[in-house]
Design an enzyme around this catalytic site. Structure first.
Site, PDB file in Angstrom:
ATOM      1  N   HIS A  66     -20.280  13.926  57.120  1.00  0.00           N
ATOM      2  CA  HIS A  66     -20.614  12.509  57.019  1.00  0.00           C
ATOM      3  C   HIS A  66     -21.526  12.141  58.169  1.00  0.00           C
ATOM      4  CE1 HIS A  66     -17.006  12.727  59.540  1.00  0.00           C
ATOM      5  NE2 HIS A  66     -17.338  11.557  60.081  1.00  0.00           N
ATOM      6  N   ASN A 124     -20.943  14.166  63.718  1.00  0.00           N
ATOM      7  CA  ASN A 124     -20.133  14.997  64.598  1.00  0.00           C
ATOM      8  C   ASN A 124     -19.713  16.246  63.827  1.00  0.00           C
ATOM      9  OD1 ASN A 124     -20.167  12.992  66.660  1.00  0.00           O
ATOM     10  ND2 ASN A 124     -18.596  11.888  65.547  1.00  0.00           N
ATOM     11  N   ILE A 157     -14.393   1.514  57.923  1.00  0.00           N
ATOM     12  CA  ILE A 157     -13.285   0.560  58.033  1.00  0.00           C
ATOM     13  C   ILE A 157     -13.006   0.166  59.483  1.00  0.00           C
ATOM     14  CG2 ILE A 157     -12.182   1.258  55.870  1.00  0.00           C
ATOM     15  CD1 ILE A 157     -10.114   2.799  57.579  1.00  0.00           C
ATOM     16  N   GLU A 159     -13.563  13.847  63.224  1.00  0.00           N
ATOM     17  CA  GLU A 159     -12.231  13.410  62.816  1.00  0.00           C
ATOM     18  C   GLU A 159     -11.907  13.729  61.360  1.00  0.00           C
ATOM     19  OE1 GLU A 159     -11.886   9.300  63.908  1.00  0.00           O
ATOM     20  OE2 GLU A 159     -12.005   9.749  66.035  1.00  0.00           O
TER      21      GLU A 159
END
Length: 121
Positions: free
Chosen positions: A106, A93, A36, A101
């Site tokens: 992912h 990450n 997004i 985050e």
């Protein structure tokens, strides 16, 4: 290492259908959707449907079927997005120091422009 999965993270909510997404690909064990807040013209996130926090967690605890499905889903997204010829980047990450985050494994598939160096120092 002990991995603590937060079942209220945004990707868990997407998997449960509580939050909509722009799906690119869905398989038995994986979901790919557009970011997004894209950081490149093509920016797709690929997540496993299982409750895995990081890639190493996934590699250690996922079934063979989940691992094969996930890796092939990443490859299929690259094919579908047509990025193989011009180049693309895959980023995952893991943990606080890497600025993860969302505590759900992912990978980011990024393409569509020159991406520059990954790290400067």
């Amino acid at each position: 290492m002990t991995y603590r999965y937060d079942s209220e993270n945004i990707f868990a909510k997407i998997l449960r259908g509580e939050i909509p997404n722009d799906t690119v690909l869905e398989t038995e064990h994986s979901l790919a959707f557009r970011d997004i807040q894209p950081q490149a013209p093509q920016h797709v996130l690929v997540i496993p449907k299982g409750a895995y926090v990081t890639f190493d967690h996934f590699a250690q605890e996922a079934s063979d079927a989940e691992i094969v499905d996930y890796v092939r889903a990443v490859g299929e997204v690259c094919r579908m997005e047509g990025v193989a010829d011009d180049g693309w980047r895959l980023i995952s990450n893991a943990g606080e120091a890497a600025i993860q985050e969302v505590p759900h494994l992912h990978v980011h598939v990024l393409a569509g422009r020159p991406l520059g160096r990954m790290l400067s120092k």
